[in-house]
Enzyme design. Structure first.
Site, PDB file in Angstrom:
ATOM      1  CE1 TYR A  72      -3.996  -2.095   5.385  1.00 33.16           C
ATOM      2  CE2 TYR A  72      -3.503  -0.002   3.818  1.00 33.16           C
ATOM      3  CZ  TYR A  72      -3.767  -0.960   3.823  1.00 33.16           C
ATOM      4  OH  TYR A  72      -3.589  -1.700   2.629  1.00 33.16           O
ATOM      5  CE  LYS A 106      -1.530  -4.539   3.073  1.00 29.65           C
ATOM      6  NZ  LYS A 106      -2.740  -5.422   1.935  1.00 29.65           N
ATOM      7  CB  SER A 151      -1.089   0.056   1.476  1.00 32.88           C
ATOM      8  OG  SER A 151      -1.501   1.375   1.152  1.00 32.88           O
TER       9      SER A 151
END
Ligand code: UFG
Length: 321
Positions: free
Chosen positions: A140, A144, A116
């Protein structure tokens, strides 16, 4: 034709990959715990294993007969990650470690990973290059990035061939053999579906109009899910052993929130009800990808524009109502 294991293949992006792989003649196994995905999204022609990437026995079962993995499974809500950082690190990083260790045991040595733009955090300059610093601003993005680091390590130590694809803002939908594959999130946080759902009674909220951009709203780089999956299938075939490539996927250009609303208004032929509210915590002002590396390594460039992303998202949402 080879068999591809698609983790998270019952979700919006993974499901689109499954449909496109099947259409191109690949055999497909889906591993999904249905925590976000939907069993009815998995085509009858795919083999379906219900289970988590944290469950080594299920992963082992799902790898049977596969020659490569496209890895979408993981937690993906920025807001939730701030509340439950440990859960995000556990599912995304520990889950991938289980997957990689089972792949090694099964002799499967090619993986394409769904990374991402959130790995970069607030960019120092745009467009963002893959070589730019990574400083995620939420768990988050950190999770990643943790997986990207794992893949680099496995490529170096175990000869794994890996490609991380760093998505910017994914939108649009695929009309597959079984119908439109819609984004089905509840609550929905993404801009384009929220623009399409907006009504006078429940207007779109514009998060911040005082950003340092021309019209004061945030700028994002939108990419159609069909183009995005095309890049994954190219990536499968561009993997080289003992190498980990990191590649951005976007359009190379950006639209402000107001420009998205104006474009949607033209596509729909009606005005979009919207209210201006405060900034949303954690939003960077501008995110735009450099997509030169995707061109060089994958021979890829996107072919759908914002109008098509909005029109296809609308068709997919309407098909569910
Ligand atoms: N926005 C609104 N109103 C809404 C929804 C969004 O004004 O109802 C704005 C946001 O503030 C942002 C832009 O529209 O400026 C895009 O927001 P999205 O939620 O659609 O997408 P994000 O850019 O926040 O998120 C995307 C991916 C995430 C990823 C993140 C990295 O969807 O998975 O980029 O920054 F983590």
């Amino acid at each position: 034709m080879e068999r591809i294991l698609v983790t998270g293949g019952a979700g919006y992006i993974g499901g689109t990959a499954v449909a496109q792989l099947l259409a191109e003649g690949y055999e497909v196994t889906v591993l999904d715990d249905l925590s976000m995905g939907h069993a009815d999204a998995v085509p009858a022609t795919a083999r379906f294993i219900e289970g988590s990437i944290l469950d080594a026995a299920k992963v082992c079962e799902a790898l049977d007969g596969a020659s490569a993995v496209i890895h979408f499974a993981g937690k993906s809500l920025v807001g939730e990650s701030v509340e439950k950082p440990d859960l995000y690190m556990h599912v995304n990083v520990d889950g991938t470690e289980v997957l990689l260790s089972e792949m090694k045991a099964a002799g499967v040595n090619r993986i394409v990973f769904s990374s991402s733009a959130a790995t970069y955090g607030e960019p120092k300059s745009v467009p963002i290059l893959e070589s730019d610093a990574t400083a995620p601003t939420n768990p988050y993005g950190a999770s990643k990035l943790g997986v990207d680091h794992l893949l680099t390590k496995y490529a170096k130590e175990s000869g794994l061939g890996a490609i991380s694809l760093r998505y910017f803002n994914v939108a649009g939908a695929l009309k597959s053999a079984t119908g439109w594959l819609a984004e089905r999130h509840e609550p929905e946080t993404h801009l384009i579906p929220n623009v399409l759902r907006s009504t006078d009674a429940s207007p779109l909220k514009i998060f911040g109009t005082d950003w340092p951009t021309a019209d004061g709203t945030c700028i994002r780089d939108y990419v159609h899910v069909v183009d995005l999956i095309d890049a994954h299938i190219r990536a499968l075939n561009a993997i080289t052993p003992a190498t980990h490539h990191i590649i951005n996927l976007g359009s190379g250009g950006g639209y402000s929130v107001r420009e998205v609303i104006d474009t949607a208004s033209k596509v729909l032929g009606r005005t979009i009800a919207a209210v201006e509210v405060d900034r949303r915590a954690g939003d960077p002002a501008v995110l735009i990808a450099s997509i030169d590396k995707a061109g060089e390594i994958l021979g890829w460039k996107p072919s759908h524009n914002l109008e098509q992303m909005i029109a296809d998202t609308k068709q997919a949402l309407d098909s569910r109502n």
